[in-house]
Design an enzyme around this catalytic site. Structure first.
Site, PDB file in Angstrom:
ATOM      1  N   SER A 573       0.807  -1.224   0.000  1.00  0.00           N
ATOM      2  CA  SER A 573       0.000   0.000   0.000  1.00  0.00           C
ATOM      3  C   SER A 573       0.836   1.268   0.000  1.00  0.00           C
ATOM      4  CB  SER A 573      -0.961   0.015   1.194  1.00  0.00           C
ATOM      5  OG  SER A 573      -1.741  -1.149   1.168  1.00  0.00           O
ATOM      6  N   ARG A 574       1.978   1.204  -0.625  1.00  0.00           N
ATOM      7  CA  ARG A 574       2.850   2.381  -0.770  1.00  0.00           C
ATOM      8  C   ARG A 574       3.436   2.887   0.549  1.00  0.00           C
ATOM      9  NH1 ARG A 574       2.834   0.251  -4.879  1.00  0.00           N
ATOM     10  NH2 ARG A 574       2.692   1.179  -6.923  1.00  0.00           N
ATOM     11  N   LEU A 575       3.365   2.053   1.609  1.00  0.00           N
ATOM     12  CA  LEU A 575       3.956   2.480   2.894  1.00  0.00           C
ATOM     13  C   LEU A 575       5.414   2.022   2.924  1.00  0.00           C
ATOM     14  CD1 LEU A 575       0.955   1.547   5.210  1.00  0.00           C
ATOM     15  CD2 LEU A 575       1.634   3.819   4.426  1.00  0.00           C
TER      16      LEU A 575
END
Ligand code: NPW
Ligand code: K
Length: 776
Positions: A573-575
């Protein structure tokens, strides 16, 4: 290749102008750093900007403003593009240089002997050329051979007859190909639950094997196998799946809504032996898959993957009466005629086992498999919306507590892991330079050296990057290890490596690369590829005797000394984790300290060799003494400066092991003090001379301290005086000689102890580097 839906750059109506220029892709830092987390770059913004340029007037302006110049060399080129597949196996031009002749084939009963120029599988392209090869494969898809039902059955018989294969062998490879193709298209993160519906024949067997591989790839398979074949091969496959606790679901117990329960449905009901219309229970199962195809787009449907033939389709005619519409077809051995009617987005070929006798006999044209892959995409490329292309990276966390304190150690750790993972060219890096006008340019180069100081690569000093670097020494390196979801950014300043280093590396390269470096006058326009080839050929001839190929002066290495490192680990999730090492301001002083220490060492080295040379050449010449003294003084001055700076700097920056450092430092000072008398010894020699001359004074007993050998006859004072003088001169020479030796030894000690201690200082300085790690 994906079809790009995003607007593409504009080209002028006069067409692009292309310069053919030679490009030649061609790995050692010590400083304090700090690390911080940055938000992900919004790629979508870029696309949004691009779509705004769709405005017609903007298009016109842009196309006028950006006339690309294409200086093409094709007019003089005599080479034509290499066909990926020979157009006709038997008409293949035997002189085509790129294609190796096939090995002589053993003649098998029922198969023609392989004629020279008979078709063979083109050598698979190397990994990394996959996209290029995929494009070519797509272009050539229309030429792929499609088999009739009879040929398919016949090939099956021949493989398992004279060609020595067993059914379970082929089934294993077929099932693995299916699982590999599924995994290539349907990523585990979004498609986990797989239902495999298996029929009564070998197509069903392929499904059972695929279920096992999918399980091992991380998917959660369930199997529906309503008509089990009572043969050891099949019962063995069932037992293997049961041992993995893979559920077997009776057809009547399948959930009403397959869409809700499964992400992928593998249709392994019927293959090329299907005929007539499906009988129960498969008629109903096929009907359920058909009804899935007609659900509206608003509902998430499972992807349907058909093994070899969409079940229920006519093997040659295809979908004649509204059959299932698979999203993916995995043709095995070679596609069957019905595959021409397949319109789904993903058509793959699997079954990487077709031997030349089969290829020859049936004149099969098949695309090459890439690398070690078990499947290859054929047919049209899937249409892709660029903006929707994204990977959900699944990687271990990258925490501050886990990274190494020194960014170089962290880099080397990741580099080693990339090597261990078998990545192709993990040393490939994008190098970005910026010219004096601030215009950046990037290209891929190969890292050829890394130590705890800097990163080194080699190139042509006439290239654009070299020009940029001569104007602006700042550059950035980017390593991207896609398969590991990792990226490393390094920024710093660049300098040329010493000539000897370039020379050494140049001669370590393969001779072909050495010649290539001479031929390649990078970033200059040349008439065509053949110019390069001709020059290469001439040089090859010139150095065919194996003689040393001189390194051209326009070729050599660069060394980037980093001021910043950033380690990026892609996460869900793009973290992402993004840790940056940067230096504290105090670093300048440390660097100065190290430089001084190094200079002092350098001088010391010089003085030692000076002492040796002098004492050899002018054995007893007093001038040597002066030289020795002054160079030692110089060295001491360097050391003293270094100590002062090292002391003030290192104490200020709070080294991580202050006790150890203090200990080393004191020891260093102590050792320096010990050999201090050393430079003075040169002058002591004069004292000795004076002492030796003293006995010549009138009031001194002339015989004092002097023993005359028995054979010397002393008759009067003059004789005594004469003999004394001779003896004194001899002694003087002897003492002077000894004094020089003492000096030499003294400075040797100084050299050794100081050398070691300076190293300690340097190491302590480096260890004490104030590296700041911050999360961005
Ligand atoms: N090199 C190769 O060739 C390789 C081939 N491989 C695989 O083998 C597949 C071919 O396998 P296959 O010959 O066993 O036939 P397949 O299609 O599975 O079905 C036969 C069964 O279906 C039945 N059946 C037929 N029609 C029916 C109907 N209307 N309604 C109901 N049932 C019907 C038929 O019964 P029968 O009609 O004989 O009573 C029989 O029991 C091929 O497509 C590929 O997947 C790979 O494993 C490796 C290499
Ligand atoms: K099938």
């Amino acid at each position: 290749m994906p079809q790009h839906h995003a607007p593409l750059p504009l080209v002028s109506s006069s067409g692009p102008v292309l310069h053919r220029s030679t490009t030649h892709a061609t790995l050692p830092l010590a400083t304090p750093y700090h690390s911080c987390r940055q938000s992900a770059e919004p790629h979508s913004r870029m696309l949004a900007v691009a779509s705004r340029t769709r405005d017609k007037s903007a298009t016109t302006i842009l196309s006028l403003a950006m006339p690309f110049l294409l200086t093409t060399a094709t007019a003089t080129s005599t080479t034509s593009p290499r066909p990926l597949f020979p157009s006709s196996p038997r008409r293949q031009n035997p002189t085509t240089p790129h294609l190796r002749p096939p090995p002589p084939a053993r003649r098998l009963p029922g198969f023609p002997a392989a004629a020279p120029g008979a078709p063979f599988l083109p050598r698979p392209p190397r990994r990394g050329m996959a996209s290029l090869a995929a494009t070519a494969a797509v272009a050539a898809a229309a030429e792929v051979t499609h088999l009739t039902q009879r040929d398919a059955a016949e090939i099956d018989e021949q493989l398992m007859g004279p060609l020595g294969f067993s059914v379970d062998q082929l089934m294993e490879l077929a099932g693995l190909s299916v699982a590999a193709a599924v995994a290539e298209v349907y990523k585990l993160s979004e498609h986990t639950r797989v239902l495999i519906i298996c029929g009564p024949g070998n197509n069903g067997g392929d499904g059972l094997v695929a279920a096992r591989h999918l399980y091992h790839f991380g998917y959660r398979p369930s199997v529906c196998y309503p008509k089990r074949t009572p043969k050891p091969l099949y019962s063995g496959l069932v037992t293997q799946l049961e041992s993995l606790s893979i559920p077997f679901i009776p057809a009547e117990d399948l959930p009403d809504d397959l869409s809700r329960e499964f992400d992928i449905i593998v249709d392994a009901m019927f293959g090329f032996s299907f005929h007539g219309t499906p009988r129960p229970p498969f008629d109903d199962l096929i009907q359920r898959l058909i009804s899935l195809s007609v659900i509206g787009n608003s509902v998430k449907k499972p992807a349907i993957v058909s093994v070899d033939i969409p079940s229920g389709w006519h093997v040659e005619e295809g979908d004649v009466d509204g059959g299932i519409k698979p999203d993916m077809l995995v043709s095995l051995t070679a596609p069957k005629l019905c595959a021409k009617k397949f319109t789904g987005p993903h058509h793959f070929l699997g079954g990487r086992f077709v031997p030349p006798p089969i290829l020859n006999k049936y004149g099969l044209k098949l695309p090459p498999y890439h690398g070690t892959s078990m499947c290859v995409r054929i047919g049209k490329a899937p249409s892709v919306d660029i903006s929707s292309l994204r990977e959900n990276y699944i990687s271990p966390e990258l925490l501050e507590s886990q990274v190494m304190p020194d960014p170089f150690d962290q880099f080397l750790r990741w580099f080693d892991e990339a090597v261990t993972a078998g990545l192709r060219e993990p040393n490939a890096m994008a190098l970005t330079t910026v010219n004096k006008e601030g215009k950046p340019s990037s290209r891929m180069v190969l890292l050829k050296g890394v130590d705890k100081q800097s990163f080194v690569w080699y190139t042509n000093y006439g290239s654009r990057k070299a020009r940029d670097l001569s104007e602006n020494p700042n550059a950035a390196l980017l390593f991207y290890w896609n398969e590991m979801n990792r990226q490393v950014r390094v920024e710093g300043s660049v300098e040329k490596v010493p000539e000897e280093e370039s020379e050494k590396y140049f001669h370590s390269r393969p001779r072909g690369s050495q010649l290539g470096a001479i031929v390649s006058k990078q970033s200059t326009v040349i008439a065509g590829r053949e110019v390069l080839q001709q020059a290469y050929k001439e040089l090859e001839h010139k150095y065919s005797d194996g003689s040393l190929i001189p390194k051209p002066e326009y070729w050599g290495g660069y060394r980037l000394t980093p001021t910043l490192f950033e380690f990026w680990q892609g996460q869900q999730s793009r973290l992402h984790d993004r840790l940056q090492y940067s230096q504290r301001e105090v670093d300048d002083n440390i660097a100065k300290c190290i430089k001084l220490a190094e200079d002092a060492l350098q001088q010391h080295g010089d003085s030692t060799s000076l002492i040796q040379n002098r004492s050899e050449a002018h054995h007893c010449h007093p001038i040597a003494i002066d030289d020795i003294s002054s160079s030692i003084h110089r060295v001491s001055k360097g050391i003293a400066d270094c100590i002062t700076l090292a002391e003030s700097t290192l104490r200020r920056i709070n080294p991580r092991e202050p006790e150890d450092f203090d200990y080393d430092f004191d020891k260093f000072i102590g050792n320096l003090e010990t050999p201090k008398p050393c430079p003075v010894r040169g002058f002591q020699l004069d004292d000795y001379d004076d002492y030796l001359l003293d006995p010549l004074d009138e009031d001194v007993d002339v015989t004092m301290g002097i023993e005359f050998p028995d054979n010397i006859k002393i008759e009067d004072a003059d004789d005594i005086q004469k003999e004394r003088r001779k003896l004194i001169n001899a002694k003087r020479a002897k003492r002077r000689h000894r004094a020089i030796e003492t000096n030499q030894q003294g400075s040797g000690n100084l050299y050794n102890s100081s050398m070691g201690d300076l190293r300690t200082i340097i190491n302590a300085s480096q260890d004490a580097r104030n590296i700041i790690i911050a999360r961005q």
